[in-house]
Every structure is written in C-alpha cells, then in structure tokens.
Design a protein around this motif. Structure first.
Motif, PDB file in Angstrom:
ATOM      1  N   SER A  74       2.719   4.254  12.778  1.00  0.00           N
ATOM      2  CA  SER A  74       2.117   3.575  11.627  1.00  0.00           C
ATOM      3  C   SER A  74       2.893   3.970  10.372  1.00  0.00           C
ATOM      4  O   SER A  74       3.698   4.921  10.409  1.00  0.00           O
ATOM      5  N   GLY A  75       2.627   3.273   9.292  1.00  0.00           N
ATOM      6  CA  GLY A  75       3.230   3.657   8.021  1.00  0.00           C
ATOM      7  C   GLY A  75       2.733   5.030   7.589  1.00  0.00           C
ATOM      8  O   GLY A  75       3.482   5.830   7.010  1.00  0.00           O
ATOM      9  N   THR A  76       1.484   5.314   7.892  1.00  0.00           N
ATOM     10  CA  THR A  76       0.902   6.609   7.543  1.00  0.00           C
ATOM     11  C   THR A  76       1.581   7.740   8.324  1.00  0.00           C
ATOM     12  O   THR A  76       1.923   8.785   7.748  1.00  0.00           O
ATOM     13  N   THR A 100      -2.086   3.583  -5.646  1.00  0.00           N
ATOM     14  CA  THR A 100      -1.569   3.354  -4.302  1.00  0.00           C
ATOM     15  C   THR A 100      -2.688   3.461  -3.286  1.00  0.00           C
ATOM     16  O   THR A 100      -3.817   3.867  -3.617  1.00  0.00           O
ATOM     17  N   THR A 104      -0.559   7.541   0.842  1.00  0.00           N
ATOM     18  CA  THR A 104       0.609   8.089   0.140  1.00  0.00           C
ATOM     19  C   THR A 104       0.355   9.538  -0.278  1.00  0.00           C
ATOM     20  O   THR A 104       1.230  10.402  -0.146  1.00  0.00           O
ATOM     21  N   ASP A 172       7.834   5.409  -1.067  1.00  0.00           N
ATOM     22  CA  ASP A 172       6.856   4.674  -0.263  1.00  0.00           C
ATOM     23  C   ASP A 172       7.094   3.189  -0.538  1.00  0.00           C
ATOM     24  O   ASP A 172       6.633   2.644  -1.546  1.00  0.00           O
ATOM     25  N   CYS A 174       6.192   0.719   1.458  1.00  0.00           N
ATOM     26  CA  CYS A 174       5.329  -0.054   2.362  1.00  0.00           C
ATOM     27  C   CYS A 174       5.053  -1.458   1.820  1.00  0.00           C
ATOM     28  O   CYS A 174       4.690  -2.346   2.573  1.00  0.00           O
ATOM     29  N   HIS A 175       5.247  -1.640   0.493  1.00  0.00           N
ATOM     30  CA  HIS A 175       5.063  -2.973  -0.099  1.00  0.00           C
ATOM     31  C   HIS A 175       6.399  -3.689  -0.270  1.00  0.00           C
ATOM     32  O   HIS A 175       6.413  -4.806  -0.776  1.00  0.00           O
ATOM     33  N   SER A 196       5.867   0.092   6.316  1.00  0.00           N
ATOM     34  CA  SER A 196       4.710  -0.122   7.195  1.00  0.00           C
ATOM     35  C   SER A 196       4.817  -1.508   7.835  1.00  0.00           C
ATOM     36  O   SER A 196       5.274  -2.455   7.190  1.00  0.00           O
ATOM     37  N   LYS A 201       1.672  -6.718   5.969  1.00  0.00           N
ATOM     38  CA  LYS A 201       2.979  -6.434   5.350  1.00  0.00           C
ATOM     39  C   LYS A 201       3.997  -7.537   5.711  1.00  0.00           C
ATOM     40  O   LYS A 201       3.646  -8.518   6.353  1.00  0.00           O
ATOM     41  N   TYR A 342      -5.287  -0.938  -6.691  1.00  0.00           N
ATOM     42  CA  TYR A 342      -6.044  -0.054  -5.828  1.00  0.00           C
ATOM     43  C   TYR A 342      -7.113   0.677  -6.618  1.00  0.00           C
ATOM     44  O   TYR A 342      -6.963   0.829  -7.828  1.00  0.00           O
TER      45      TYR A 342
HETATM   46  C1  PLP Z   1       0.153  -0.082   4.112  1.00  0.00           C
HETATM   47  C2  PLP Z   1       0.444   1.118   3.289  1.00  0.00           C
HETATM   48  C3  PLP Z   1       0.531   2.410   3.819  1.00  0.00           C
HETATM   49  C4  PLP Z   1       0.074   2.765   5.200  1.00  0.00           C
HETATM   50  O1  PLP Z   1       0.635   2.048   6.195  1.00  0.00           O
HETATM   51  P1  PLP Z   1      -0.137   1.914   7.600  1.00  0.00           P
HETATM   52  O2  PLP Z   1       0.939   1.271   8.434  1.00  0.00           O
HETATM   53  O3  PLP Z   1      -1.321   1.030   7.385  1.00  0.00           O
HETATM   54  O4  PLP Z   1      -0.486   3.262   8.076  1.00  0.00           O
HETATM   55  C5  PLP Z   1       0.940   3.433   2.994  1.00  0.00           C
HETATM   56  N1  PLP Z   1       1.250   3.227   1.704  1.00  0.00           N
HETATM   57  C6  PLP Z   1       1.134   2.010   1.149  1.00  0.00           C
HETATM   58  C7  PLP Z   1       1.475   1.848  -0.290  1.00  0.00           C
HETATM   59  C8  PLP Z   1       0.714   0.925   1.911  1.00  0.00           C
HETATM   60  O5  PLP Z   1       0.565  -0.272   1.347  1.00  0.00           O
END
Ligand code: PLP
Length: 401
Positions: A74-76, A100, A104, A172, A174-175, A196, A201, A342
């Motif tokens: 996962s992204g996490t 965020t 994060t 980070d 992820c976006h 992520s 996404k 957020y």
């Molecule tokens: C989606 C997201 C994550 C976590 O990603 P997951 O794949 O859902 O675990 C972390 N940071 C940001 C900014 C995100 O948008």
C-alpha cells in the motif's frame, strides 16, 4: 437561454437534483486489457513475489525517471518503508504538513520517531519551506513534503534546507504520479518518492504503493524492509536450489502481489491518457468556475505541472450566506460526491491526545480547512459528469450568494 441555475430550487430543499445518480469524487477505471493481465497471472505459477513485481518496478522507474522502484502492499506501507530506509528511529523528528492524509504523519510514528508539523502556504496549501526551516532541530532527520492535490510541493527550497542540515527528503507523491516540477518528473527529484495505487489515485492495483529512489543502498533497505528483514528473495533461492536465508533486521510483510503488479503494469500504460483527461477536466472547471464571485480555485505555480488528483476549491466566507456544512450538504443533495481533503492531521483526536494540540497551531492550514470542498475529479469522468459538477456548483453557490 436557460434559466439561471441559481434560481432553481435546491435538491436539499426539495428541488430536482442536477443529476439522478451519485457521482463519486474519485473512481478507478479498469478495462478488458487490465482484466486479461490479471487473469493471465492467476493462471500462472506465480501469484505473488514472481516476475510481475520486477516487470512493474522496471516499467515504473522508466516512467518517473528514477533509478530504482520498490513496490509495496500500500502507499502507507511504502511510506513506512521510506521512514525506515531514511533511518528514522526513536528520538528523531521528521517535519511534515498537517494538510494531508494521516498516513503521511503516522509513518513517522511507526518508526518510533516524532512528527513535527510545519504550516502550509495559503496558495497551493503545500508545506511552507520557511516554516519548515524554523522547526529544524538537532533531532530532525527527515522532511516529508506532500504534493497536495497533485501540485508538487516547493521542492527546491526544501531540498536546499535538507542539504544544508544533512536531512533526507521523502516526497509523499501519492497525489502526484505524472506531475512535473521545473521540467523534471516527480519521482526522481527527492531522496525517496512515495506513490499510492489506491483506486482513487492515477493508476490502481487495488491496494498498492511504490517508493522510487536513485540511491541503491536505500533501495536495498526498502526491499529488506518489505520482506521481514530477510536478505535476498524466495524466487532467487528457489532458482538456485538454496534453502538458507538470513533475517538481518526487523521488517514486515509489505509485499505487493504479482496479481496487483500485473494490474499496475497494465494500468501504467494508461497513465498518460489518465493524466491528460484529468488536466482537461481541471481546465474545464477553471474556465467555468472562475467567474463565480467568492470561489477560490486551485493555484498553479509556473514551475509546476500538476497531476490533478484532487480539485479542491475554497470560498470567501463573507460572500455567502451559508457555511461549508450547508454548502457541502447541498452539493451532496444534487448527487455531486464532494469531499473534504483534509482534516488537518494534528486536529485528529489521537494527535490531540498524544501531543496536546489544540487545533490553532497551524493557522493557514486551519483557515483553509474551514472552507475546503473537493469537487469530483477522476479520469473516467465524462464531459456530462463535469458539466453536472459545474452546474451544481453554480446552482448551490449562486443560491447562497
Ligand atoms: C492515498 C494516500 C496515502 C496512503 O496510500 P494508501 O495506498 O491508501 O495506503 C498516503 N498519503 C497521501 C497523501 C495519500 O493521498
């Protein structure tokens, strides 16, 4: 000419909603090619930790201009891996943004280190490098900027600070898969960059994430961490007919399956088309909404090519008779799946309890949060979907003007 939208009765007051079905704020697109790629893996010998992991990682490095890519579940998990590879441990601090998703900041806590927040700038809502500078101490080991909504953070000043103070920058992103900064691809700019593949996404593997880096040692640490702290991988051992392995540090099972990687590899081929569709929708929103008095549209700085994960608008409270709660509910009643990105991380009960925050420590993030509304933004949206969003936004804000 059509009657002005603002004169129509709001759905929340019993009027007809702008659309009949609910439009979510984000949604994946899966086509037949994606499905076949997954089916082929299900029929093969390796459904996890097989050839698709390497193939996806290699395709990914090519796309974001980084030397190494390490897939995570996962992204996490990828953020946790990056925090580990950066050497974060108890006693250390890492600086990040309150604007965020909580993961994060949580990844800093997973390593026993302490998150320190720095406020954002009012334009992009990205972390403010000057505020970061003021919060660096002897304990600081890393800075974790977030490319909020897909607009790259102010990466050069952050990297300069990190260089001066010998800190690691974990971006980070992820976006921001596919975003650009000063002509460079996000993914090859900072020490490590985290992505992520959650369904909302730019590309998806169901659950999944990736860390990219140009540093071979960090890549090795990331691989160790995602596999229990065990050196080498099971497939290599099987190929060589060996059984012996060594666990050299405490790691986790954060592996991404071959099923997920096959989907990711197939999805990655569509990244460019996904990005251009998101940019089209953003341009459409920008053009249509810029004339609504009191609405604040997302800022794009000249050095940035955003990836448009989100399209967050804000509004000037004094221009409307209603607050965010009512406007949000009214848009939802029109069947527009608005969201809020957020809730500032430090205001969550866990962070308040653990660190004693009161919620007024980061005034710029806090003020922005009060009026933030994310309009639907995903590459599968039709022109009609985008029109509906614009109509509903005009209708609701017009009504409360
Ligand atoms: C989606 C997201 C994550 C976590 O990603 P997951 O794949 O859902 O675990 C972390 N940071 C940001 C900014 C995100 O948008």
């Amino acid at each position: 000419m059509a009657r002005a939208r603002s004169e129509e009765k709001l759905a929340i007051e019993g009027g007809r909603p702008v659309r009949r079905t609910f439009l979510p704020y984000g949604h994946q697109s899966i086509d037949e090619e994606d499905i076949q790629a997954v089916v082929r893996v299900l029929q093969s010998d390796w459904i996890t930790t097989g050839p698709k992991v390497v193939e996806f990682e290699e395709a990914f490095t090519g796309r974001v201009d980084a030397k190494h890519a390490v897939a995570f579940s996962s992204g996490t998990a990828a953020l946790h891996g990056a925090a580990y590879a950066a050497g974060l441990q108890p006693g250390d601090e890492a600086i990040t943004t309150p604007m965020t998703f909580c993961a994060t900041a949580n990844c800093i806590l997973y390593q026993g280190a302490t998150p320190v927040f720095a406020d954002v700038t009012a334009d992009t809502l990205n972390i403010n490098p000057e505020d970061v500078a003021s919060r660096i101490t002897e304990k600081t080991k890393a800075i974790i900027p977030v490319d909020y909504a897909g607009h790259p953070a102010d990466l050069d000043p952050i990297r300069e600070l990190a260089e001066e103070r010998n800190l690691i920058v974990i971006e980070d992103a992820c976006h921001a898969l596919g975003a650009g900064y000063k002509g460079k691809q996000v993914g090859g700019i900072c020490d490590m960059t985290v992505f992520s593949f959650h369904p909302v996404k730019h590309i998806t593997t169901g659950e999944g994430g990736m860390v990219t880096t140009d540093d071979a040692d960090m890549a090795a640490r990331l691989r160790l961490f995602r596999n229990h702290g065990i050196e080498g991988d099971a497939r290599q051992r099987q190929a060589k007919g060996q059984w012996y392995y060594e666990m050299v540090d405490l790691g986790y099972n954060y592996r991404l399956t071959d099923i997920g990687c096959a989907l990711g590899q197939s999805q990655l081929k569509k990244l460019d088309q996904n990005l251009s569709r998101r940019r089209e929708i953003a341009a459409c929103y920008n053009a249509a909404l810029k004339d609504i008095h009191g609405i604040i549209l997302p800022t794009v700085k000249k050095e940035a090519l955003p990836a448009w994960h989100l399209y967050p608008i804000r509004f000037d409270q004094s221009s409307f008779r209603a607050g965010r709660t009512e406007i949000f509910a009214a848009l939802r009643a029109e069947n527009i799946g608005v969201n809020v990105h957020y809730i500032p991380v430090h205001t969550h009960p866990f962070y308040q309890k653990r660190f004693g925050y009161h919620g007024n420590e980061y005034p710029v993030a806090q003020a922005a949060y009060e009026t933030l509304i994310s309009l639907p933004m995903f590459h599968g949206m039709t022109d009609q979907d985008a029109e509906n969003v614009i109509d509903a936004t005009e209708k609701v804000f017009g009504h409360y003007a």
